[in-house]
Design an enzyme around this catalytic site. Sequence first.
Site, PDB file in Angstrom:
ATOM      1  N   ASP A  38      44.854   9.095 -95.315  1.00 47.06           N
ATOM      2  CA  ASP A  38      45.882   8.072 -95.475  1.00 47.06           C
ATOM      3  C   ASP A  38      47.243   8.747 -95.317  1.00 47.06           C
ATOM      4  OD1 ASP A  38      47.527   5.865 -96.618  1.00 47.06           O
ATOM      5  OD2 ASP A  38      45.582   5.098 -97.284  1.00 47.06           O
ATOM      6  N   ASN A  91      39.529   1.477 -91.305  1.00 49.91           N
ATOM      7  CA  ASN A  91      40.192   0.474 -92.125  1.00 49.91           C
ATOM      8  C   ASN A  91      41.724   0.546 -92.047  1.00 49.91           C
ATOM      9  OD1 ASN A  91      40.476  -1.340 -94.689  1.00 49.91           O
ATOM     10  ND2 ASN A  91      41.501   0.571 -95.257  1.00 49.91           N
ATOM     11  N   TYR A 155      49.100  -8.346 -84.411  1.00 49.30           N
ATOM     12  CA  TYR A 155      47.954  -8.102 -85.309  1.00 49.30           C
ATOM     13  C   TYR A 155      46.694  -8.794 -84.786  1.00 49.30           C
ATOM     14  CZ  TYR A 155      45.584  -7.745 -89.898  1.00 49.30           C
ATOM     15  OH  TYR A 155      44.715  -7.473 -90.927  1.00 49.30           O
TER      16      TYR A 155
END
Length: 254
Positions: A38, A91, A155
């Site tokens: 991350d 993700n 998106y």
Amino acid sequence: MTKNFEGRTALVTGGSRGIGRQIAERFAEEGANVAIIDINEEALAAAKEELEAKGYSVYAKVASVTEKEQVEGAVAEVNEHFGSIDILVNNAGVIRDNMLFKMTDEDWLTVMDVHLKGAFYATRAAQKYMIDQKYGRIINISSTSALGNRGQANYATAKAGLQGFTKTLAIELGKFGVTSNAVAPGFIETDMTKATAERMGVPFDGFVEANVAMIPVGRSGKPEDIANAVAFFADERSSFVSGQVLYVAGGPKD
């Protein structure tokens, strides 16, 4: 909880908060070694500390999925640290919502880079280990926005692209014992949906209530709902399920 993933290693990109964080914990609860990458150093450190406090084995590294060298380095480290990479969950995601006429080049490119380039880099790096061991599970986090959503041209396009990526991986990697599937969340209560409410200038409670009114099961989604679907695709027993997109939205989606 049943240890369905004991001896397996799961890598979750963007796994420090929200849906990714819940997915990482679900794998850990079921016995997997968990790796998280991350860019949010503070949230990553907190997630690692919380998971380790529960006795779970966790690898955490600050890395951007849009930087090839960082991704490839992290994947190699995970494989060396745990001895395998069995499950990859792409993700990591961002939103830069705006109507098309207001959308900037940066809005478009940032979303494309994180979702599509990021998934490409992570998958290309991980698949070679999966192919060598003749086993792997790749799960991409898409969205119901892939079907089109006002203010999300970037998106929606990225999430639709992930679905095409998912199906192509299934075709190419299936003979090596590697499956590829996608989970497409509907309305899930996360920091990202809070940001959407803020952008729209509405209170989050009201935003949730308005969305719940349109959901057949009569409630909003939670990160654990997505973790449940990811765990199904990641299971060793799901070896005959590949190239699928599962909409987890409290009702049917076209």
